[in-house]
Scaffold this active site. Structure first.
Site, PDB file in Angstrom:
ATOM      1  N   ASP A  57       2.942  -5.873   8.646  1.00 44.98           N
ATOM      2  CA  ASP A  57       1.953  -4.647   8.033  1.00 44.98           C
ATOM      3  C   ASP A  57       0.269  -5.921   7.936  1.00 44.98           C
ATOM      4  O   ASP A  57       0.636  -6.654   7.053  1.00 44.98           O
ATOM      5  CB  ASP A  57       1.634  -3.529   6.989  1.00 44.98           C
ATOM      6  CG  ASP A  57       0.566  -2.775   7.165  1.00 44.98           C
ATOM      7  OD1 ASP A  57      -0.279  -3.425   7.478  1.00 44.98           O
ATOM      8  OD2 ASP A  57       0.591  -1.863   6.465  1.00 44.98           O
TER       9      ASP A  57
ATOM     10  N   TYR B 208     -10.074  -1.213  10.800  1.00 43.97           N
ATOM     11  CA  TYR B 208     -11.156  -0.637  10.829  1.00 43.97           C
ATOM     12  C   TYR B 208     -12.042  -1.848  10.109  1.00 43.97           C
ATOM     13  O   TYR B 208     -13.004  -1.668   8.357  1.00 43.97           O
ATOM     14  CB  TYR B 208     -11.619   0.793  10.285  1.00 43.97           C
ATOM     15  CG  TYR B 208     -10.251   1.000   9.403  1.00 43.97           C
ATOM     16  CD1 TYR B 208     -10.469   0.849   7.893  1.00 43.97           C
ATOM     17  CD2 TYR B 208      -9.560   2.131   9.602  1.00 43.97           C
ATOM     18  CE1 TYR B 208      -8.849   1.262   7.189  1.00 43.97           C
ATOM     19  CE2 TYR B 208      -8.569   2.666   9.556  1.00 43.97           C
ATOM     20  CZ  TYR B 208      -8.276   1.806   7.142  1.00 43.97           C
ATOM     21  OH  TYR B 208      -6.897   2.404   6.950  1.00 43.97           O
ATOM     22  N   LYS B 209     -11.144  -2.446   8.952  1.00 46.36           N
ATOM     23  CA  LYS B 209     -11.203  -3.938   7.919  1.00 46.36           C
ATOM     24  C   LYS B 209     -12.163  -5.072   8.784  1.00 46.36           C
ATOM     25  O   LYS B 209     -12.767  -4.943   9.051  1.00 46.36           O
ATOM     26  CB  LYS B 209     -10.261  -4.109   7.340  1.00 46.36           C
ATOM     27  CG  LYS B 209      -9.108  -2.651   6.204  1.00 46.36           C
ATOM     28  CD  LYS B 209      -8.881  -3.582   5.796  1.00 46.36           C
ATOM     29  CE  LYS B 209      -8.225  -2.288   4.496  1.00 46.36           C
ATOM     30  NZ  LYS B 209      -7.573  -1.022   5.267  1.00 46.36           N
TER      31      LYS B 209
ATOM     32  N   ARG C 283     -12.141  -5.946  -6.861  1.00 49.12           N
ATOM     33  CA  ARG C 283     -12.134  -6.609  -5.453  1.00 49.12           C
ATOM     34  C   ARG C 283     -13.116  -6.869  -4.618  1.00 49.12           C
ATOM     35  O   ARG C 283     -14.179  -6.322  -4.332  1.00 49.12           O
ATOM     36  CB  ARG C 283     -11.058  -5.569  -4.489  1.00 49.12           C
ATOM     37  CG  ARG C 283      -9.434  -5.383  -4.464  1.00 49.12           C
ATOM     38  CD  ARG C 283      -8.918  -4.638  -3.970  1.00 49.12           C
ATOM     39  NE  ARG C 283      -9.341  -4.177  -2.934  1.00 49.12           N
ATOM     40  CZ  ARG C 283      -9.228  -3.332  -1.833  1.00 49.12           C
ATOM     41  NH1 ARG C 283      -8.267  -4.340  -1.092  1.00 49.12           N
ATOM     42  NH2 ARG C 283      -9.987  -2.815  -0.919  1.00 49.12           N
TER      43      ARG C 283
ATOM     44  N   PHE D 113       0.858  -1.148   0.022  1.00 47.99           N
ATOM     45  CA  PHE D 113       0.103  -0.100   0.454  1.00 47.99           C
ATOM     46  C   PHE D 113       1.122   1.474  -0.008  1.00 47.99           C
ATOM     47  O   PHE D 113       2.211   0.690   0.929  1.00 47.99           O
ATOM     48  CB  PHE D 113      -0.887  -0.099   1.144  1.00 47.99           C
ATOM     49  CG  PHE D 113      -2.123   1.215   1.417  1.00 47.99           C
ATOM     50  CD1 PHE D 113      -2.765   1.153   0.313  1.00 47.99           C
ATOM     51  CD2 PHE D 113      -1.832   1.829   2.037  1.00 47.99           C
ATOM     52  CE1 PHE D 113      -4.246   1.599   0.837  1.00 47.99           C
ATOM     53  CE2 PHE D 113      -2.772   2.967   2.157  1.00 47.99           C
ATOM     54  CZ  PHE D 113      -4.213   2.870   1.214  1.00 47.99           C
TER      55      PHE D 113
END
Length: 410
Positions: free
Chosen positions: A202, A227-228, A376, A133
């Site tokens: 990560d 938050y995922k 995705r 990312f």
């Protein structure tokens, strides 16, 4: 009855049987969901239904009535470590090694700089995942400039060959955010250690979706968002893992008053606190943090191994439905077929990804895309079922059948 109708009926019947046998199926009722198919939990998890009432208490009683007293009486001051201990079992860590607060980006900066300092003199390279990312790369580059090190971008598959006596720290993603590829955390961590370097992972796309095993595999430092798959809410605070063996040497580049050994002494000189508290910086975002704490209740009694088993079964089933339903040549999976190399999402290369995703969302199937050509679909096992997977694949096929067939993928 046509062949296509029979095939669709067979897949639907299989989905219903799989959902009926799913030990996690009852968890779905804990979330605020509609009649659509939500496959974007790898970007933002769904809202647990009990969270609004808990947040209301934080606002009206803890803040509105108790006010400043809540730092003690409501446990606000100790929330970063307390919530860290609740996340710990989900990533395979013992208590006392995770602190919650700040953003993932800020925690990446702390972790990479601290890793370089732990590695010591004589090493001047920071290896960073070239496919990561983008923010991780930006932050790692800033850390390199600050510490006088050199950034070495490398694909995770090539990390072993790039390791050497100059390597100080290695920053890698456990699961690739585009493709959903799961990287070999145990093997790569061992290789980093064999080279005398420090491993930073990560976990944004793995925590809450699959076993991580931070302690078991000897990871040095790790960061992740909440938050995922952890469903902590938009912008919920991230977390920082510092293995107990490194805590005394953890030298944060952001030594704020919250990580001081005597934070209310207000002394001019900084003296770091012991333990995971060293990862704190300034005053924590209490409303967002306590929202996350409430959201973590949905994990009570849940085995991460059970989550992983369902995740693999869901993504297998979805890929099977896609292969059966979607016109030939219109999509191609870039997510590895091998379970050992797959996270909890399916990424499909599609020449017309942007308009296709837009039409999917209009028809109640919410995923997302990564430009220019990747669709995705994130599978959150706590609330996504097999009927969702079948419906998503079927509607994807319908959308593609309605679009011009001039663009295909190999």
């Amino acid at each position: 009855m046509s062949e296509n109708t029979t095939m669709t009926q067979n897949f639907r019947e299989r989905a219903l049987k799989l959902d009926a046998a799913d030990p996690l199926a009852e968890r779905r009722a804990l979330f605020a969901l509609d009649d659509g198919v939500y496959l974007d939990g790898n970007s933002l998890g769904a809202l647990p239904v009990h969270v609004p009432a808990r947040v209301q208490d934080v606002l009206t009683r803890q803040w509105g009535e108790l006010r400043i007293r809540s730092w003690d009486e409501s446990g606000w001051w100790t929330a970063p470590e307390r919530i860290g201990d609740r996340i710990a079992p989900l990533v395979g860590a013992a208590a006392g090694q995770i602190v919650v607060g700040d953003s993932t980006s800020v925690n990446v900066f702390k972790a990479v700089v601290a890793a370089v300092r732990i590695a010591g003199e004589g090493r001047d390279e920071i290896l960073v995942d070239a496919t990561t990312f983008p923010t991780d790369g930006y932050i790692a580059s800033a850390a390199a400039r600050l510490t006088g090190h050199r950034i070495v971008p490398v694909a995770p598959a090539d990390a072993l060959a790039a390791l050497g006596p100059r390597t100080a720290a290695v920053l890698l993603n456990h699961v690739d955010y585009r493709s959903g590829r799961l990287h070999d955390l145990p093997g790569l961590t061992a290789a980093v250690h064999a080279a005398g370097a420090v491993a930073v992972w990560d976990l944004c796309h793995s925590a809450g979706a699959l076993p991580v095993g931070l302690d078991e595999h000897g990871v040095d430092l790790a960061v992740g968002c909440t938050y995922k798959y952890l469903n902590g809410g938009p912008g919920s605070p991230a977390y920082l893992y510092v293995a107990e063996r490194h805590q005394a040497a953890f030298d944060s580049p952001l030594p704020g008053w919250n990580s001081h050994a005597d934070p209310f002494g207000m002394t001019a000189d900084y003296a770091p606190a012991d333990g995971s508290v060293r990862g704190r910086v300034g005053t924590p975002d209490i409303v967002s943090m306590l929202t996350l704490e409430a959201a973590l209740d949905v994990w009570d009694g849940v085995s991460v191994d059970a989550v992983r088993a369902k995740s693999l079964a869901l993504t297998d089933f979805f890929l099977e439905c896609v292969e059966a339903y979607v016109p030939a040549g219109r999509v191609a999976s870039v997510t590895p077929a091998a379970h050992a190399e797959r996270g909890s999402q399916v990424a499909l290369r599609c020449a017309e990804a942007e308009p296709v995703m837009r039409r999917l969302i209009e028809r109640g199937v919410v995923g997302d895309l990564r430009r220019p050509d990747v669709l995705r679909f994130g599978f959150t096992p706590l609330y996504v079922g097999f009927a969702d997977a079948e419906r998503a694949a079927r509607i994807l096929a319908e959308v593609l059948a309605e679009a011009p067939a001039g663009n295909t993928v190999g």
